[in-house]
Design a protein around this motif. Structure first.
Motif, PDB file in Angstrom:
ATOM      1  N   LEU A 248       0.831  -1.206   0.000  1.00 24.35           N
ATOM      2  CA  LEU A 248       0.000   0.000   0.000  1.00 24.35           C
ATOM      3  C   LEU A 248       0.864   1.253   0.000  1.00 24.35           C
ATOM      4  CD1 LEU A 248      -3.012  -0.588   2.444  1.00 24.35           C
ATOM      5  CD2 LEU A 248      -3.058  -0.423  -0.038  1.00 24.35           C
ATOM      6  N   ASN A 249       1.946   1.201   0.755  1.00 22.52           N
ATOM      7  CA  ASN A 249       2.873   2.322   0.866  1.00 22.52           C
ATOM      8  C   ASN A 249       4.281   1.747   0.715  1.00 22.52           C
ATOM      9  OD1 ASN A 249       4.036   4.824   1.430  1.00 22.52           O
ATOM     10  ND2 ASN A 249       3.918   4.516   3.644  1.00 22.52           N
ATOM     11  N   PRO A 250       4.773   1.570  -0.503  1.00 20.47           N
ATOM     12  CA  PRO A 250       6.004   0.797  -0.717  1.00 20.47           C
ATOM     13  C   PRO A 250       7.235   1.455  -0.084  1.00 20.47           C
ATOM     14  CG  PRO A 250       4.787   1.086  -2.778  1.00 20.47           C
ATOM     15  CD  PRO A 250       4.161   2.003  -1.772  1.00 20.47           C
ATOM     16  N   PRO A 251       8.097   0.654   0.571  1.00 24.05           N
ATOM     17  CA  PRO A 251       9.405   1.162   0.999  1.00 24.05           C
ATOM     18  C   PRO A 251      10.210   1.578  -0.234  1.00 24.05           C
ATOM     19  CG  PRO A 251       8.936  -1.000   1.945  1.00 24.05           C
ATOM     20  CD  PRO A 251       7.908  -0.769   0.901  1.00 24.05           C
ATOM     21  N   LYS A 252      11.165   2.482  -0.024  1.00 27.84           N
ATOM     22  CA  LYS A 252      11.939   3.020  -1.140  1.00 27.84           C
ATOM     23  C   LYS A 252      13.394   2.556  -1.045  1.00 27.84           C
ATOM     24  CE  LYS A 252       9.096   7.153  -1.804  1.00 27.84           C
ATOM     25  NZ  LYS A 252       8.018   6.735  -0.915  1.00 27.84           N
ATOM     26  N   GLU A 253      13.918   2.106  -2.190  1.00 29.36           N
ATOM     27  CA  GLU A 253      15.318   1.694  -2.247  1.00 29.36           C
ATOM     28  C   GLU A 253      16.220   2.883  -1.947  1.00 29.36           C
ATOM     29  OE1 GLU A 253      18.542  -0.385  -5.315  1.00 29.36           O
ATOM     30  OE2 GLU A 253      16.435  -0.149  -5.922  1.00 29.36           O
ATOM     31  N   GLY A 254      17.233   2.659  -1.133  1.00 30.77           N
ATOM     32  CA  GLY A 254      18.153   3.725  -0.756  1.00 30.77           C
ATOM     33  C   GLY A 254      17.698   4.525   0.439  1.00 30.77           C
ATOM     34  N   ILE A 255      16.432   4.390   0.793  1.00 31.71           N
ATOM     35  CA  ILE A 255      15.881   5.067   1.981  1.00 31.71           C
ATOM     36  C   ILE A 255      15.545   4.037   3.049  1.00 31.71           C
ATOM     37  CG2 ILE A 255      13.976   6.457   2.884  1.00 31.71           C
ATOM     38  CD1 ILE A 255      13.871   7.845   0.165  1.00 31.71           C
ATOM     39  N   HIS A 256      14.867   2.952   2.630  1.00 31.35           N
ATOM     40  CA  HIS A 256      14.466   1.907   3.569  1.00 31.35           C
ATOM     41  C   HIS A 256      15.218   0.596   3.379  1.00 31.35           C
ATOM     42  CE1 HIS A 256      10.798   4.514   3.121  1.00 31.35           C
ATOM     43  NE2 HIS A 256      10.906   4.498   4.428  1.00 31.35           N
ATOM     44  N   TYR A 257      15.823   0.382   2.232  1.00 31.86           N
ATOM     45  CA  TYR A 257      16.517  -0.883   2.000  1.00 31.86           C
ATOM     46  C   TYR A 257      17.582  -0.713   0.922  1.00 31.86           C
ATOM     47  CZ  TYR A 257      13.574  -1.428  -2.207  1.00 31.86           C
ATOM     48  OH  TYR A 257      12.958  -1.256  -3.420  1.00 31.86           O
ATOM     49  N   LEU A 258      18.500  -1.687   0.884  1.00 38.81           N
ATOM     50  CA  LEU A 258      19.510  -1.795  -0.157  1.00 38.81           C
ATOM     51  C   LEU A 258      19.176  -3.000  -1.029  1.00 38.81           C
ATOM     52  CD1 LEU A 258      22.684  -1.339   2.099  1.00 38.81           C
ATOM     53  CD2 LEU A 258      21.493   0.440   0.787  1.00 38.81           C
ATOM     54  N   ARG A 259      19.581  -2.965  -2.281  1.00 34.24           N
ATOM     55  CA  ARG A 259      19.308  -4.091  -3.182  1.00 34.24           C
ATOM     56  C   ARG A 259      20.614  -4.586  -3.782  1.00 34.24           C
ATOM     57  NH1 ARG A 259      15.063  -6.453  -5.570  1.00 34.24           N
ATOM     58  NH2 ARG A 259      13.557  -4.880  -4.890  1.00 34.24           N
ATOM     59  N   VAL A 260      20.782  -5.903  -3.829  1.00 37.13           N
ATOM     60  CA  VAL A 260      21.943  -6.528  -4.457  1.00 37.13           C
ATOM     61  C   VAL A 260      21.459  -7.624  -5.401  1.00 37.13           C
ATOM     62  CG1 VAL A 260      23.475  -6.035  -2.505  1.00 37.13           C
ATOM     63  CG2 VAL A 260      22.260  -8.222  -2.601  1.00 37.13           C
ATOM     64  N   GLU A 261      22.296  -7.924  -6.397  1.00 31.29           N
ATOM     65  CA  GLU A 261      21.976  -8.987  -7.344  1.00 31.29           C
ATOM     66  C   GLU A 261      22.757 -10.263  -7.055  1.00 31.29           C
ATOM     67  OE1 GLU A 261      19.566  -8.826  -9.661  1.00 31.29           O
ATOM     68  OE2 GLU A 261      19.093  -6.830  -8.841  1.00 31.29           O
ATOM     69  N   THR A 262      23.953 -10.117  -6.475  1.00 31.59           N
ATOM     70  CA  THR A 262      24.818 -11.268  -6.220  1.00 31.59           C
ATOM     71  C   THR A 262      25.479 -11.121  -4.855  1.00 31.59           C
ATOM     72  OG1 THR A 262      26.792 -10.237  -7.175  1.00 31.59           O
ATOM     73  CG2 THR A 262      25.325 -11.441  -8.691  1.00 31.59           C
ATOM     74  N   PRO A 263      25.985 -12.211  -4.297  1.00 33.70           N
ATOM     75  CA  PRO A 263      26.698 -12.117  -3.021  1.00 33.70           C
ATOM     76  C   PRO A 263      27.906 -11.172  -3.076  1.00 33.70           C
ATOM     77  CG  PRO A 263      26.137 -14.400  -3.484  1.00 33.70           C
ATOM     78  CD  PRO A 263      25.806 -13.626  -4.719  1.00 33.70           C
ATOM     79  N   GLU A 264      28.538 -11.081  -4.234  1.00 34.79           N
ATOM     80  CA  GLU A 264      29.731 -10.235  -4.362  1.00 34.79           C
ATOM     81  C   GLU A 264      29.442  -8.757  -4.124  1.00 34.79           C
ATOM     82  OE1 GLU A 264      30.347 -14.081  -5.907  1.00 34.79           O
ATOM     83  OE2 GLU A 264      28.824 -12.626  -6.557  1.00 34.79           O
ATOM     84  N   GLU A 265      28.194  -8.360  -4.232  1.00 34.95           N
ATOM     85  CA  GLU A 265      27.837  -6.944  -4.055  1.00 34.95           C
ATOM     86  C   GLU A 265      27.578  -6.571  -2.601  1.00 34.95           C
ATOM     87  OE1 GLU A 265      24.668  -5.632  -6.610  1.00 34.95           O
ATOM     88  OE2 GLU A 265      25.209  -7.079  -8.157  1.00 34.95           O
TER      89      GLU A 265
END
Length: 311
Positions: A248-265
């Motif tokens: 309903l009120n989505p969290p925002k990347e860089g404000i509420h969470y970080l995103r990675v694609e692989t373990p190396e990141e």
């Protein structure tokens, strides 16, 4: 004539607004409360539910909001805002059945309206489908811990990064073992089977002591873990397959969470935040949970969105 006038007036209202809103308001007036219908357990087979997650949260909502009442219903296997709004709280769509033909609106908890929502549209083409809130596995325990324990700051948290989880089926196993995340997470606990390594309180305590928490997809594209982390101001590190947009009120990347694609990141993302930047994100996570998931506020967000922010 009075009956005919009322019917004509009601029909015009249905043309001006979505039927599900009008029906919900009518039930609110008739019953003097909003009614949250929950299947009365125990039920056999797939209809069985342990009564935790949203269903526990619904009872907390009713406890903390005097105009909300929970009704245990023997005639449904789904959760509803009476009379006809489906509050779908299952992890996948395999619980969808013909009972949903009686719905006038569908709020999707676990899943993404762009993916699962598309499937639903094919099966129920006239049914409006919207994202919904999400919830922890043990809402009462978590709320008690959040209210009665101090949130720890950066230097007070002994664990840099954490994952605690398990897999009980092949779908979960696929997402949790496809890549090796154990080498890049300070504490990584991933077990197989229904037996958990930690009690619910131990699990939540561990989360509260961690700066970052890894989020791996489970049975559905959302997991209780994402919101549980944010409840304690622990910054989620989100991996492929985890849905963060369909809220309903989505969290925002860089404000509420970080995103990675692989373990190396992972380590690079962690190192990109100094103490001040982490504490800013931690505060944003905590505030998001308070507004969106705490039982005394989640209901207000939910009913406002239903009445005013859906077409």
């Amino acid at each position: 004539k009075t009956f005919e006038y009322f019917n004509n007036l009601l029909f015009r209202h249905f043309q001006m607004a979505k039927m599900y809103k009008i029906l919900a308001i009518m039930f609110r007036v008739i019953h003097d409360k909003w009614l949250l219908r929950i299947p009365k357990q125990p039920l056999p087979g797939m209809a069985y539910h342990a009564g935790d997650s949203y269903r526990e949260l619904a009872r907390l909502m009713a406890k903390n909001n005097p105009d909300v009442h929970v009704l245990e219903d023997t005639k449904t296997v789904h959760c509803w805002l009476a009379p006809t709004i489906v509050l779908y709280d299952r992890p996948t769509l395999q619980w969808c059945n013909d009972e949903l033909k009686n719905a006038t609106c569908f709020f999707l908890g676990n899943g993404d309206v762009k993916n699962e929502g598309a499937w639903l549209k094919e099966r129920f083409p006239t049914l409006p489908i919207y994202p919904w809130i999400f919830w922890p596995r043990k809402p009462a325990l978590l709320e008690d811990m959040v209210v009665n324990r101090d949130t720890l700051y950066f230097d007070e948290r002994p664990i840099e990064s954490l994952f605690i989880g398990n897999y009980e089926n092949n779908e979960q196993k696929k997402y949790r073992t496809k890549m090796d995340w154990s080498t890049v997470i300070s504490e990584f606990h991933c077990t197989s089977g229904e037996k958990h390594k930690f009690t619910p309180e131990e699990y939540l305590t561990k989360i509260s002591q961690s700066k970052f928490g890894l989020c791996l997809r489970g049975f559905g594209s959302k997991c209780h873990r994402e919101v549980e982390l944010m409840a304690f101001g622990t910054v989620p590190i989100v991996t492929p397959g985890v849905c963060m947009d369909s809220y309903l009120n989505p969290p925002k990347e860089g404000i509420h969470y970080l995103r990675v694609e692989t373990p190396e990141e992972v380590q690079g993302k962690i190192d990109s935040l100094d103490r001040d930047a982490w504490e800013k994100m931690s505060d944003a996570c905590y505030d998001w949970y308070q507004e969106n998931c705490m039982s005394d506020r989640a209901w207000d967000l939910m009913i406002r969105k239903i009445l005013y922010n859906t077409p």
